[in-house]
Motif scaffolding. Sequence first.
Motif, short mmCIF file in Angstrom:
data_model
loop_
_atom_site.label_atom_id
_atom_site.label_comp_id
_atom_site.label_asym_id
_atom_site.label_seq_id
_atom_site.Cartn_x
_atom_site.Cartn_y
_atom_site.Cartn_z
N GLY A 26 -35.16 -58.39 28.42
CA GLY A 26 -35.90 -59.59 28.79
C GLY A 26 -35.03 -60.81 29.05
O GLY A 26 -35.54 -61.83 29.52
N ALA A 27 -33.73 -60.70 28.76
CA ALA A 27 -32.83 -61.84 29.01
C ALA A 27 -32.75 -62.11 30.52
O ALA A 27 -32.67 -61.18 31.32
N LYS A 28 -32.78 -63.38 30.87
CA LYS A 28 -32.71 -63.76 32.28
C LYS A 28 -31.25 -63.82 32.71
O LYS A 28 -30.41 -64.39 32.02
N LEU A 29 -30.97 -63.22 33.85
CA LEU A 29 -29.62 -63.23 34.42
C LEU A 29 -29.48 -64.39 35.39
O LEU A 29 -30.48 -64.88 35.94
N PRO A 30 -28.25 -64.81 35.64
CA PRO A 30 -28.03 -65.88 36.63
C PRO A 30 -28.48 -65.42 38.02
O PRO A 30 -28.54 -64.22 38.30
N THR A 31 -28.77 -66.37 38.87
CA THR A 31 -29.10 -66.03 40.25
C THR A 31 -27.88 -65.41 40.92
O THR A 31 -26.75 -65.59 40.45
N VAL A 32 -28.12 -64.70 42.00
CA VAL A 32 -27.01 -64.10 42.75
C VAL A 32 -26.03 -65.18 43.19
O VAL A 32 -24.82 -65.07 42.96
N ARG A 33 -26.55 -66.23 43.77
CA ARG A 33 -25.67 -67.31 44.25
C ARG A 33 -24.95 -68.00 43.11
O ARG A 33 -23.77 -68.33 43.21
N ASN A 58 -22.91 -61.59 48.54
CA ASN A 58 -23.23 -60.19 48.84
C ASN A 58 -22.63 -59.24 47.80
O ASN A 58 -23.20 -58.18 47.54
N THR A 59 -21.50 -59.59 47.22
CA THR A 59 -20.87 -58.76 46.19
C THR A 59 -21.76 -58.70 44.95
O THR A 59 -22.02 -57.63 44.40
N VAL A 60 -22.25 -59.86 44.52
CA VAL A 60 -23.13 -59.91 43.35
C VAL A 60 -24.45 -59.23 43.68
O VAL A 60 -24.99 -58.48 42.86
N ALA A 61 -24.97 -59.45 44.88
CA ALA A 61 -26.24 -58.84 45.27
C ALA A 61 -26.13 -57.32 45.26
O ALA A 61 -27.06 -56.63 44.82
N GLU A 97 -19.92 -68.95 40.22
CA GLU A 97 -19.23 -68.99 38.93
C GLU A 97 -18.00 -68.08 38.91
O GLU A 97 -16.96 -68.43 38.35
N LEU A 98 -18.12 -66.91 39.55
CA LEU A 98 -17.03 -65.93 39.53
C LEU A 98 -16.11 -66.02 40.74
O LEU A 98 -15.12 -65.30 40.82
N GLY A 99 -16.45 -66.87 41.69
CA GLY A 99 -15.63 -67.00 42.90
C GLY A 99 -15.74 -65.79 43.81
O GLY A 99 -14.76 -65.38 44.43
N LEU A 100 -16.94 -65.23 43.88
CA LEU A 100 -17.18 -64.05 44.70
C LEU A 100 -18.16 -64.37 45.82
O LEU A 100 -18.87 -65.37 45.77
N ALA A 101 -18.23 -63.48 46.80
CA ALA A 101 -19.25 -63.60 47.83
C ALA A 101 -20.59 -63.24 47.23
O ALA A 101 -20.69 -62.36 46.37
N ALA A 155 -8.13 -51.00 41.32
CA ALA A 155 -8.70 -50.44 42.54
C ALA A 155 -10.23 -50.46 42.51
O ALA A 155 -10.87 -50.26 43.53
N THR A 156 -10.81 -50.72 41.34
CA THR A 156 -12.26 -50.75 41.21
C THR A 156 -12.80 -52.01 41.90
O THR A 156 -12.38 -53.12 41.57
N PRO A 157 -13.73 -51.84 42.84
CA PRO A 157 -14.26 -53.00 43.56
C PRO A 157 -14.98 -53.98 42.62
O PRO A 157 -15.56 -53.56 41.60
N PRO A 158 -14.98 -55.26 42.96
CA PRO A 158 -15.62 -56.26 42.09
C PRO A 158 -17.09 -55.97 41.80
O PRO A 158 -17.54 -56.15 40.67
N TYR A 159 -17.85 -55.49 42.80
CA TYR A 159 -19.27 -55.23 42.53
C TYR A 159 -19.43 -54.14 41.48
O TYR A 159 -20.33 -54.21 40.64
N GLU A 160 -18.54 -53.14 41.48
CA GLU A 160 -18.61 -52.06 40.50
C GLU A 160 -18.19 -52.56 39.12
O GLU A 160 -18.76 -52.14 38.10
N GLN A 161 -17.23 -53.45 39.07
CA GLN A 161 -16.84 -54.05 37.79
C GLN A 161 -18.02 -54.82 37.20
O GLN A 161 -18.32 -54.71 36.01
N LEU A 162 -18.70 -55.61 38.04
CA LEU A 162 -19.88 -56.36 37.59
C LEU A 162 -20.97 -55.40 37.11
O LEU A 162 -21.54 -55.59 36.04
N ARG A 163 -21.27 -54.40 37.92
CA ARG A 163 -22.31 -53.44 37.58
C ARG A 163 -22.03 -52.79 36.24
O ARG A 163 -22.88 -52.74 35.36
N ALA A 164 -20.81 -52.31 36.06
CA ALA A 164 -20.45 -51.61 34.83
C ALA A 164 -20.51 -52.53 33.61
O ALA A 164 -21.01 -52.13 32.55
N GLN A 165 -20.03 -53.75 33.75
CA GLN A 165 -20.03 -54.68 32.61
C GLN A 165 -21.43 -55.11 32.21
O GLN A 165 -21.76 -55.16 31.03
N ILE A 166 -22.27 -55.41 33.19
CA ILE A 166 -23.64 -55.81 32.88
C ILE A 166 -24.40 -54.63 32.27
O ILE A 166 -25.13 -54.78 31.28
N ALA A 167 -24.22 -53.44 32.84
CA ALA A 167 -24.90 -52.25 32.30
C ALA A 167 -24.48 -51.99 30.86
O ALA A 167 -25.31 -51.69 30.00
#
Length: 124
Positions: free
Chosen positions: A35-42, A53-56, A47-51, A12-24
């Motif tokens: 200082g590590a560079k993260l991938p661009t939003v797009r 806006n979800t990553v943003a 890569e994850l098959g998401l919109a 039930a956890t939305p994808p954006y929250e799963q991303l947020r929690a895992q990256i945090a």
Amino acid sequence: MTLKLALDQDTATPPYEQLRAQIAEQARTGRLAVGAKLPTVRGLAQELGLAANTVAKAYRALEADGVIETRGRAGTFVAAAGDAAERHAAAAAATYVREARRLGLSRAEAQAAVAEALRAGYGG
């Protein structure tokens, strides 16, 4: 930098929250170095098959929490997450103490409420 993310479509956890929690979590534990560079939003969305806006949305939440920082066209980078998390937690704790005192709770009652909230939030 190795950003390893696994989304669970059956939760039930939305994808954006799963991303947020895992990256945090990866930033907090040092798996993602400051200082590590993260991938661009797009790029991450593709890569994850998401919109995008979800990553943003996840990136905005992480930036608000002080976990990542955007440096214009240079990209998005891991900030000193541990320090930011500790500052946010200390501020939240101070706010809780002020509210508990305002409500007239004793120290023991306030601690009991925190202990119960921790049990509920962390399990056990």
